[in-house]
Design a protein around this motif. Structure first.
Motif, PDB file in Angstrom:
ATOM      1  N   ASN A 159       0.891  -1.193  -0.066  1.00  0.00           N
ATOM      2  CA  ASN A 159      -0.157   0.016  -0.136  1.00  0.00           C
ATOM      3  C   ASN A 159       0.864   1.035  -0.100  1.00  0.00           C
ATOM      4  O   ASN A 159       1.696   1.518   1.099  1.00  0.00           O
ATOM      5  CB  ASN A 159      -0.958  -0.183   1.293  1.00  0.00           C
ATOM      6  CG  ASN A 159      -1.791   1.192   1.313  1.00  0.00           C
ATOM      7  OD1 ASN A 159      -1.303   2.277   1.129  1.00  0.00           O
ATOM      8  ND2 ASN A 159      -2.978   0.902   1.367  1.00  0.00           N
ATOM      9  N   LEU A 160       0.906   2.026  -1.031  1.00  0.00           N
ATOM     10  CA  LEU A 160       1.882   3.192  -1.219  1.00  0.00           C
ATOM     11  C   LEU A 160       1.639   4.130  -0.171  1.00  0.00           C
ATOM     12  O   LEU A 160       2.647   4.722   0.172  1.00  0.00           O
ATOM     13  CB  LEU A 160       1.938   3.723  -2.492  1.00  0.00           C
ATOM     14  CG  LEU A 160       2.080   2.804  -3.962  1.00  0.00           C
ATOM     15  CD1 LEU A 160       2.140   3.849  -5.113  1.00  0.00           C
ATOM     16  CD2 LEU A 160       3.542   2.481  -3.463  1.00  0.00           C
ATOM     17  N   LYS A 161       0.420   4.376   0.253  1.00  0.00           N
ATOM     18  CA  LYS A 161       0.081   5.483   1.383  1.00  0.00           C
ATOM     19  C   LYS A 161       0.758   4.923   2.736  1.00  0.00           C
ATOM     20  O   LYS A 161       1.476   5.982   3.021  1.00  0.00           O
ATOM     21  CB  LYS A 161      -1.116   5.734   1.384  1.00  0.00           C
ATOM     22  CG  LYS A 161      -1.869   6.758   0.604  1.00  0.00           C
ATOM     23  CD  LYS A 161      -2.725   7.755   1.093  1.00  0.00           C
ATOM     24  CE  LYS A 161      -2.543   8.988   0.451  1.00  0.00           C
ATOM     25  NZ  LYS A 161      -3.540   9.929   0.499  1.00  0.00           N
ATOM     26  N   GLN A 162       0.481   3.847   3.011  1.00  0.00           N
ATOM     27  CA  GLN A 162       1.154   3.133   4.240  1.00  0.00           C
ATOM     28  C   GLN A 162       2.627   3.361   4.125  1.00  0.00           C
ATOM     29  O   GLN A 162       3.283   3.706   5.421  1.00  0.00           O
ATOM     30  CB  GLN A 162       0.606   1.954   4.496  1.00  0.00           C
ATOM     31  CG  GLN A 162      -0.654   1.855   5.209  1.00  0.00           C
ATOM     32  CD  GLN A 162      -1.453   0.454   5.346  1.00  0.00           C
ATOM     33  OE1 GLN A 162      -0.642  -0.198   5.173  1.00  0.00           O
ATOM     34  NE2 GLN A 162      -2.622   0.365   5.668  1.00  0.00           N
ATOM     35  N   TYR A 163       3.208   2.820   2.991  1.00  0.00           N
ATOM     36  CA  TYR A 163       4.597   2.801   2.736  1.00  0.00           C
ATOM     37  C   TYR A 163       5.189   4.157   2.868  1.00  0.00           C
ATOM     38  O   TYR A 163       6.420   4.312   3.554  1.00  0.00           O
ATOM     39  CB  TYR A 163       5.306   2.053   1.640  1.00  0.00           C
ATOM     40  CG  TYR A 163       6.464   1.548   1.515  1.00  0.00           C
ATOM     41  CD1 TYR A 163       7.174   0.906   2.499  1.00  0.00           C
ATOM     42  CD2 TYR A 163       7.315   1.836   0.560  1.00  0.00           C
ATOM     43  CE1 TYR A 163       8.483   0.726   2.532  1.00  0.00           C
ATOM     44  CE2 TYR A 163       8.600   1.645   0.334  1.00  0.00           C
ATOM     45  CZ  TYR A 163       9.119   1.165   1.309  1.00  0.00           C
ATOM     46  OH  TYR A 163      10.574   0.509   1.469  1.00  0.00           O
ATOM     47  N   ALA A 164       4.700   5.296   2.473  1.00  0.00           N
ATOM     48  CA  ALA A 164       5.075   6.492   2.307  1.00  0.00           C
ATOM     49  C   ALA A 164       4.892   7.279   3.708  1.00  0.00           C
ATOM     50  O   ALA A 164       6.198   7.813   4.003  1.00  0.00           O
ATOM     51  CB  ALA A 164       4.123   7.338   1.334  1.00  0.00           C
TER      52      ALA A 164
END
Ligand SMILES: CC(C)(COP(=O)(O)OP(=O)(O)OC[C@H]1O[C@@H](n2cnc3c(N)ncnc32)[C@H](O)[C@@H]1OP(=O)(O)O)[C@@H](O)C(=O)NCCC(=O)NCCS
Length: 151
Positions: free
Chosen positions: A42-47
């Motif tokens: 999940n890009l948002k969580q990873y960001a």
């Protein structure tokens, strides 16, 4: 003739980034990875995680991101861990990846003695790049190699 950009003045800046800025960067590089980042996380969580814990060296061409490396400083183990390195396809093979690693190597002055990362065995291009940059295979981890370079 392909789209390769001739090597020119690239600025390298060190930065910490807010989650939105990291998310924008992840969206920009997403498809440059195989499989794409968004297929595996999940890009948002990873960001958010990278914003909280990682630092960045960003390669800028006239203010636009040509590539970057994200890194965590492990103070107990005195090593630098690289979760992500990316150079935009039109800028690849111009020495930018090499420069990003060189920027990390300068952290030896602060007592860090190695750079570590994991790479998918199937990512043969990146494996070649790391071996060229004097990384050694430290461990086999299923579909990945753990690589390490003394600095
Ligand atoms: C891996 C990556 C960061 C390399 O960046 P780059 O700017 O193209 O690398 P450089 O131009 O600095 O190359 C340094 C050396 O590695 C070699 N190299 C780079 N990419 C290579 C490839 N795909 N195949 C073989 N050798 C390669 C270069 O030829 C060069 O060697 P030389 O000095 O003898 O010419 C870039 O290809 C990339 O972003 N790939 C997509 C994302 C990715 O897979 N990241 C790694 C995930 S673990």
């Amino acid at each position: 003739m392909g789209l390769t950009v001739v090597k020119k003045d690239i600025d390298y800046i060190r930065a910490t980034l807010d989650p939105e800025a990291v998310h924008t960067l992840l969206q920009k590089c997403d498809e440059g990875f195989v499989p794409s980042l968004s297929q595996t996380m999940n890009l948002k969580q990873y960001a958010q995680k990278l914003s909280d814990f990682a630092q960045f060296v960003i390669a800028l061409d006239n203010g636009s991101e040509a590539g970057f490396v994200a890194y965590y400083l492990n103070d107990e183990g005195h090593f630098i861990y690289v979760p992500l390195i990316w150079v935009s396809s039109e800028y690849q093979k111009n020495g930018i990846g090499q420069q990003l690693i060189a920027q990390l190597s300068e952290l030896s002055l602060m007592g860090y003695s190695s750079i570590r990362l994991e790479v998918l065995k199937s990512n043969t291009g990146a494996c070649h790049f790391y071996l060229k940059e004097n990384f050694k295979i430290a461990e086999e981890r299923d579909s990945k190699w753990l690589m390490s370079k003394n600095i």
